[in-house]
Design an enzyme around this catalytic site. Sequence first.
Site, PDB file in Angstrom:
ATOM      1  N   HIS A 144     -21.623 -45.386  13.897  1.00 31.81           N
ATOM      2  CA  HIS A 144     -21.251 -45.702  15.079  1.00 31.81           C
ATOM      3  C   HIS A 144     -21.052 -47.116  15.384  1.00 31.81           C
ATOM      4  O   HIS A 144     -21.250 -47.618  16.399  1.00 31.81           O
ATOM      5  CB  HIS A 144     -22.405 -45.057  16.143  1.00 31.81           C
ATOM      6  N   ASP A 190     -17.938 -48.780  14.651  1.00 31.72           N
ATOM      7  CA  ASP A 190     -16.609 -49.141  14.662  1.00 31.72           C
ATOM      8  C   ASP A 190     -16.395 -49.852  16.188  1.00 31.72           C
ATOM      9  O   ASP A 190     -15.772 -50.728  16.445  1.00 31.72           O
ATOM     10  CB  ASP A 190     -15.487 -48.417  14.212  1.00 31.72           C
ATOM     11  N   GLY A 203     -16.575 -32.918  11.196  1.00 30.51           N
ATOM     12  CA  GLY A 203     -16.654 -34.548  11.171  1.00 30.51           C
ATOM     13  C   GLY A 203     -16.164 -35.174   9.841  1.00 30.51           C
ATOM     14  O   GLY A 203     -16.545 -36.264   9.206  1.00 30.51           O
ATOM     15  N   LEU A 204     -15.129 -34.514   9.379  1.00 27.06           N
ATOM     16  CA  LEU A 204     -14.410 -35.185   8.157  1.00 27.06           C
ATOM     17  C   LEU A 204     -12.949 -35.743   8.579  1.00 27.06           C
ATOM     18  O   LEU A 204     -12.161 -36.033   7.658  1.00 27.06           O
ATOM     19  CB  LEU A 204     -14.255 -34.014   7.104  1.00 27.06           C
ATOM     20  N   SER A 205     -12.796 -35.839   9.766  1.00 26.43           N
ATOM     21  CA  SER A 205     -11.758 -36.438  10.519  1.00 26.43           C
ATOM     22  C   SER A 205     -10.431 -35.643   9.973  1.00 26.43           C
ATOM     23  O   SER A 205      -9.360 -36.355   9.978  1.00 26.43           O
ATOM     24  CB  SER A 205     -11.598 -37.867  10.010  1.00 26.43           C
ATOM     25  N   SER A 206     -10.499 -34.459  10.183  1.00 28.65           N
ATOM     26  CA  SER A 206      -9.275 -33.676  10.388  1.00 28.65           C
ATOM     27  C   SER A 206      -8.341 -34.223  11.303  1.00 28.65           C
ATOM     28  O   SER A 206      -7.074 -34.065  10.976  1.00 28.65           O
ATOM     29  CB  SER A 206      -9.356 -32.132  10.400  1.00 28.65           C
ATOM     30  N   SER A 207      -8.676 -34.824  12.630  1.00 26.24           N
ATOM     31  CA  SER A 207      -7.827 -35.072  13.536  1.00 26.24           C
ATOM     32  C   SER A 207      -7.055 -36.363  13.019  1.00 26.24           C
ATOM     33  O   SER A 207      -5.837 -36.443  13.091  1.00 26.24           O
ATOM     34  CB  SER A 207      -8.544 -35.517  14.903  1.00 26.24           C
ATOM     35  N   GLU A 261      -5.034 -40.900  19.471  1.00 25.42           N
ATOM     36  CA  GLU A 261      -6.300 -40.356  19.683  1.00 25.42           C
ATOM     37  C   GLU A 261      -6.841 -40.801  21.043  1.00 25.42           C
ATOM     38  O   GLU A 261      -7.294 -40.271  21.797  1.00 25.42           O
ATOM     39  CB  GLU A 261      -7.207 -40.744  18.669  1.00 25.42           C
ATOM     40  N   ASP A 295     -11.629 -44.488  11.517  1.00 30.69           N
ATOM     41  CA  ASP A 295     -11.150 -43.273  10.748  1.00 30.69           C
ATOM     42  C   ASP A 295      -9.819 -43.411  10.253  1.00 30.69           C
ATOM     43  O   ASP A 295      -9.166 -42.841   9.342  1.00 30.69           O
ATOM     44  CB  ASP A 295     -11.082 -41.932  11.897  1.00 30.69           C
TER      45      ASP A 295
HETATM   46  C1  GLA Z   1     -16.074 -40.652  15.028  1.00 27.23           C
HETATM   47  C2  GLA Z   1     -15.234 -41.604  15.519  1.00 27.23           C
HETATM   48  C3  GLA Z   1     -15.330 -42.944  14.944  1.00 27.23           C
HETATM   49  C4  GLA Z   1     -16.552 -43.424  14.499  1.00 27.23           C
HETATM   50  C5  GLA Z   1     -17.658 -42.429  14.062  1.00 27.23           C
HETATM   51  C6  GLA Z   1     -18.861 -42.695  14.048  1.00 27.23           C
HETATM   52  O1  GLA Z   1     -15.503 -40.241  13.521  1.00 27.23           O
HETATM   53  O2  GLA Z   1     -13.853 -41.027  15.535  1.00 27.23           O
HETATM   54  O3  GLA Z   1     -14.319 -43.768  15.469  1.00 27.23           O
HETATM   55  O4  GLA Z   1     -17.056 -44.107  15.729  1.00 27.23           O
HETATM   56  O5  GLA Z   1     -17.143 -41.026  15.027  1.00 27.23           O
HETATM   57  O6  GLA Z   1     -19.415 -43.674  13.168  1.00 27.23           O
END
Ligand code: GLA
Length: 388
Positions: free
Chosen positions: A24, A26, A114-118, A150, A162
């Site tokens: 958290h 960024d 939580g693996l940033s598929s988006s 986003e 991300d």
């Molecule tokens: C999500 C958000 C990121 C970052 C993380 C936490 O993945 O999309 O921008 O803030 O949470 O580190």
Amino acid sequence: MAAQNADAPALFFAPGRANLLGAHMDYNGGHVLSVALSKGTYGAFRLRSDGRIGLKSAVFHDKPVSTTLDELRPGRTRDWSAYAEGALYVCRKEWGNFGGVDIDLTADLPMAVGLSSSASVECLIVFALAELLGVKVAPDKLIRMAHRAETEYVGVRCGIIDQAAILLARDNHALLFDCMEHTREHVPFCADRLSIAVVDSGVSRELAKSAFNERVAECTSALSALQGELPGLTCLRDVTPAAFMAHKARLEPPLDARVQHVVEEVPRALAGTRALRGDDFVGFGAAMTGAHESLRDLFSVSTAELDALVEAACAVDGCYGARLTGAGFGGCVVAAVAPEAQADFESAVPRAFADAGFGETTVEWFRASGGPRRLRPEETAPGFPLPA
Ligand code: GLA
């Protein structure tokens, strides 16, 4: 070599990502260490000239989208296609009316854990369209465009990590990204020395968007309160431990805990990265686990399931460290594991999780991978070739 079919779609891949250090951070301007994963999103692209957009997903196959470039606007949908639409909307804003496109998507990355598929979808689309339209564009510009998809279109107030983690990724390297200065360093992260384990807690991240925005809002309020005391402060990353101690009484709970997390995570992320650079995997892993404890106790984004997984992971000999990845509130735990400990890890962690009464889970292994790329014609992806 077989002749290439001129009507064949152009195939692209973009990875997912896991954040290892700098949790958290960024949107608070700090440093984040992340890796792109060896799994992600695949897209088959066909440019059009009639202004129409056709979007299909192998995952949401019963919900194809047929619309026009003109109809794309923030708030149009909350459905699966919002991320893809957002990327197309931003491409149009930046590059003008490009004629439309059909995109068939599929993925081998688990979604919404939580693996940033988006971000993977957003990065895939801006990267592929730049190449197909012949637009010369620097990676940093693509990062900002994917990020706007986003924030402007989907409405999540996320920071930029991300999209940076995906678009700047290099094979067998982690990325240290300074989210304020946007400076970066690629740190060796070799698959023969460190394995990345991802374990799904099975807890759905339903609340992730709203709870995530709430954490961002808390950090913004804390920053405003501290700016009264510390003129010139522009982000929480610059609050020193001494300044925090001197002014924390200005912060109502839970804002004091949120700021304490940031103040402690700044040096922890940098120390963990130094350890990784020096092949001190124990020191690196300790920083990961330290981040998790702080996310649990100070930032309040963990769950009982994620805590149980981290505890089970850290109990395995050869696991250097573990933490929740992404925003939290459910989803996955990521762990750094010695390759020779993989088999033990794979049996011990799910067993401990089940013994704690949390049900079944499995371990997936990844290595630090490169960024988006166009696939060679002979390469195939899960779900391809796609229906015409
Ligand atoms: C999500 C958000 C990121 C970052 C993380 C936490 O993945 O999309 O921008 O803030 O949470 O580190």
